[in-house]
Design an enzyme around this catalytic site. Sequence first.
Site, PDB file in Angstrom:
ATOM      1  N   SER A 147      47.791 -19.118  41.470  1.00 53.72           N
ATOM      2  CA  SER A 147      47.102 -20.024  42.379  1.00 53.72           C
ATOM      3  C   SER A 147      47.991 -21.238  42.681  1.00 53.72           C
ATOM      4  O   SER A 147      49.086 -21.065  43.201  1.00 53.72           O
ATOM      5  CB  SER A 147      45.744 -20.408  41.774  1.00 53.72           C
ATOM      6  OG  SER A 147      44.919 -20.983  42.756  1.00 53.72           O
ATOM      7  N   ASP A 223      38.505 -12.279  45.620  1.00 53.09           N
ATOM      8  CA  ASP A 223      38.838 -13.666  45.283  1.00 53.09           C
ATOM      9  C   ASP A 223      38.143 -14.590  46.288  1.00 53.09           C
ATOM     10  O   ASP A 223      38.417 -14.532  47.490  1.00 53.09           O
ATOM     11  CB  ASP A 223      40.361 -13.814  45.367  1.00 53.09           C
ATOM     12  CG  ASP A 223      40.870 -15.155  44.889  1.00 53.09           C
ATOM     13  OD1 ASP A 223      40.176 -16.165  45.112  1.00 53.09           O
ATOM     14  OD2 ASP A 223      41.964 -15.191  44.313  1.00 53.09           O
ATOM     15  N   HIS A 256      39.472 -14.291  41.181  1.00 54.93           N
ATOM     16  CA  HIS A 256      40.555 -15.279  41.008  1.00 54.93           C
ATOM     17  C   HIS A 256      40.791 -15.629  39.538  1.00 54.93           C
ATOM     18  O   HIS A 256      41.619 -16.467  39.226  1.00 54.93           O
ATOM     19  CB  HIS A 256      40.167 -16.549  41.783  1.00 54.93           C
ATOM     20  CG  HIS A 256      41.313 -17.488  42.059  1.00 54.93           C
ATOM     21  ND1 HIS A 256      42.375 -17.143  42.870  1.00 54.93           N
ATOM     22  CD2 HIS A 256      41.582 -18.761  41.637  1.00 54.93           C
ATOM     23  CE1 HIS A 256      43.235 -18.155  42.938  1.00 54.93           C
ATOM     24  NE2 HIS A 256      42.777 -19.146  42.200  1.00 54.93           N
TER      25      HIS A 256
END
Lengths: 277, 277
Positions: A147, A223, A256
């Site tokens: 991320s 996600d 995620h």
Amino acid sequence: MKTLSTSLSHGGVQGVYSHASETCNCEMTFAVFVPPQAKDGKLPVLWYLSGLTCTHQNVMDKGEYRKLAAELGVIVVCPDTSPRGEDVADEPDNWQFGKGAGFYVDATQEPYAKHYKMYSYITEELPALIAKEFPADMDRQGIFGHSMGGHGALTIALKHPERFKSVSAFAPIFEPSTAGWSRPALEKYLGADEASWRPYDTVALIREGKSFPEILIDQGTADSFLDEGLRPWLLEEAVKGTQTKLTLNMREGYDHSYYFISTFMDDHLRWHAARLG
Amino acid sequence: MKTLSTSLSHGGVQGVYSHASETCNCEMTFAVFVPPQAKDGKLPVLWYLSGLTCTHQNVMDKGEYRKLAAELGVIVVCPDTSPRGEDVADEPDNWQFGKGAGFYVDATQEPYAKHYKMYSYITEELPALIAKEFPADMDRQGIFGHSMGGHGALTIALKHPERFKSVSAFAPIFEPSTAGWSRPALEKYLGADEASWRPYDTVALIREGKSFPEILIDQGTADSFLDEGLRPWLLEEAVKGTQTKLTLNMREGYDHSYYFISTFMDDHLRWHAARLG
């Protein structure tokens, strides 16, 4: 450097350390896993940069990297994501800015410039400490992250292609200047002039001619940040016709979280180990 | 049953669930990992009982069981370690008693008897719920655990040898009646008559003639609780000349943490899978 803890794990040593960082102007904590092969000499180093809200500890607890890193003989370094401490400027109710959200930039704006120097910390001060204190072969380094940390890993690798032999990311943020969760942070750290944001933008760096031989990205289709904050198609578009070869795996149904990261951790470790020699 | 969260992980689904427990007289939370093979029918079930201070979450985060459980096709159920809630009697400053420290007993003493019924919860109420809500083949069950949970797994298996095809433990507590961290808890839950403690004592159960075909135990030699609280040699002594075959692996340099557990998790998963068919 202070040793906060060490534990034997998968035949290697998972340690947590801290030091007084001159760059970040505060005490910084980081984790290092040293595989058992270190008894026979120096080993390649893989940097893992974490995402928003994380410390060194999230991936250490949930990343499931030690078993294969111990087999492959790769040191894994997991830094924190921001400066820490009571005197570090912060927005405690904002998880997308301040502590836990350094975005791997060198802040130029007050009051953040005093501590938020994560780019220099990750590329200069911490590598020097790792080289000094651990059995690390600094001629064989790779970098990856998740991320915000994927964004960090990619921008750092593109600016240091001579240093890193490999780069990959889990669900990285692209074009932070146009994503809702990163744009305000860049403005606060770097000021209103968007030209100063470009060195911290993977897509902009590639458009400006930076390249890296191969990039591996895994991205979950479930996600919740995919469309608004991550958008790997921006990189897919940017690398077309360039020297940079992208392997982008869209993973059906994955979110995620570290459940996603840990599932594909072994693939990434093997990717790096193959290129680190 | 309420679904609190689900995530795809290693091809299976890691979920967290809760339900109103009649046995514990409170809302109870637990984690279940269902491997991808569940689409083809029912799968064997492996119970993991956690140690002092833990919830369902510690092993879910740090146990590193999903990758191999997904390969082997074994459902892993991770219950909480005690009743929970504001009206549950507790000693908040005592990590060896009360919430997080149910010791897998059915308390008989007030005020604990109202909620602390972890033995019945783990052996009756939760299995019924698992059988009803998950693709679980309840004819193929194994049980393992860590520390207090290792004690729980062994005592439960010894009293239900017809139900469980396999049992193992990481650094289990033996003879809780003579260990400093468990003796006060047994007295508060069960009263001063030590005869009532014996059904919750692996060594006492074996001395009284209970048996299980094979027991696997891994124990770290650098475990700071080894001499005072764990003492696997008590079991080694007790099984001599009995029907119970003990495999006790002393692991040089390993401590009591999940770094130790996750290192040997695969060995235990394979041990169970081989016996669960």
